[in-house]
Design a protein around this motif. Sequence first.
Motif, short mmCIF file in Angstrom:
data_model
loop_
_atom_site.label_atom_id
_atom_site.label_comp_id
_atom_site.label_asym_id
_atom_site.label_seq_id
_atom_site.Cartn_x
_atom_site.Cartn_y
_atom_site.Cartn_z
N GLU A 107 32.10 -30.88 3.22
CA GLU A 107 33.51 -30.63 3.52
C GLU A 107 34.32 -31.93 3.58
N ASN A 108 33.73 -33.00 4.07
CA ASN A 108 34.50 -34.25 4.20
C ASN A 108 34.13 -35.29 3.14
N SER A 109 33.47 -34.85 2.07
CA SER A 109 32.95 -35.79 1.06
C SER A 109 34.05 -36.64 0.43
N ASP A 110 35.28 -36.14 0.36
CA ASP A 110 36.37 -36.92 -0.22
C ASP A 110 36.57 -38.25 0.50
N HIS A 111 36.38 -38.25 1.81
CA HIS A 111 36.57 -39.48 2.57
C HIS A 111 35.55 -40.54 2.17
N PHE A 112 34.37 -40.11 1.74
CA PHE A 112 33.31 -41.04 1.38
C PHE A 112 33.32 -41.41 -0.10
N ASN A 113 33.95 -40.58 -0.93
CA ASN A 113 33.89 -40.78 -2.37
C ASN A 113 35.22 -41.19 -3.01
N ARG A 114 36.31 -41.05 -2.28
CA ARG A 114 37.61 -41.39 -2.84
C ARG A 114 38.23 -42.56 -2.09
N VAL A 115 38.68 -43.56 -2.87
CA VAL A 115 39.22 -44.77 -2.28
C VAL A 115 40.44 -44.48 -1.42
N ASP A 116 41.29 -43.56 -1.87
CA ASP A 116 42.54 -43.30 -1.14
C ASP A 116 42.30 -42.56 0.17
#
Length: 250
Positions: A107-116
Amino acid sequence: MNQDTPSTSSDDFQPLVSSRLLRKMAIWIAALGVITIVLSIGGRTIGERIVMSGHTDDTSPVSISLNGNAIVIPANAIRFENQREGGVHKRVDIYFTWPDLEGYTNENSDHFNRVDKATHLIFLSLSQRTMPMDMSARLEPVYSRLVDGGDGTKDSGLLAYAFSEDTRYSGEILYVGARDNGPAFAARCLREEGLPAGSHPCMRDVDVGRDMSVTYRFSRNLLPEWRRLDAAIKAYIDGSINEPRDKSAS
């Protein structure tokens, strides 16, 4: 009238494909089938590793011994695979989201995989203490002699001091926050100019546990939350450390 019986050789009755060749072909086909299955499974595993980029969503507790301290951290909050094996380590690297203090999940993978999105990540390194004083204790005897002087300027609710150009901390800003009880908050941050998006230019180290130090890095955007941030980091680490065993009792 007698007709000569055509002469034949044993080769005339040999099948076009011999049983020996059939056996070889069957072996090769079976081998190819096994190779295909292995490649399929291996490819899927490699693909999953690429997608996960070294992360894991496994929340199983990992027991680590660090400088005589027993530490338990969820696997998905440990950055590196070799440290997720537990056991004795000289250092453990941790990361989680702010303010949830949660390791990697789908669910929170964007925080770990996306620079922004990375500005909401906190990175911690827990290791044996190598300095006699943590950053707060170094304020007066060390940092006060290395800044440009003056009373500092207010920034994010903190006093900001520029380090002198002739010091090893040139290009950094010292942020200081007074507290009614306990030592002052102190953090060093890189100047923002030219830094890539999603960088974590601020760092602070705090003494924890038994002869250990935690250094944590965070986005400068979180400086206004310094009170809550510092308290949460200390509570997280203190809650992960089991009470050290009294060696004299053994």
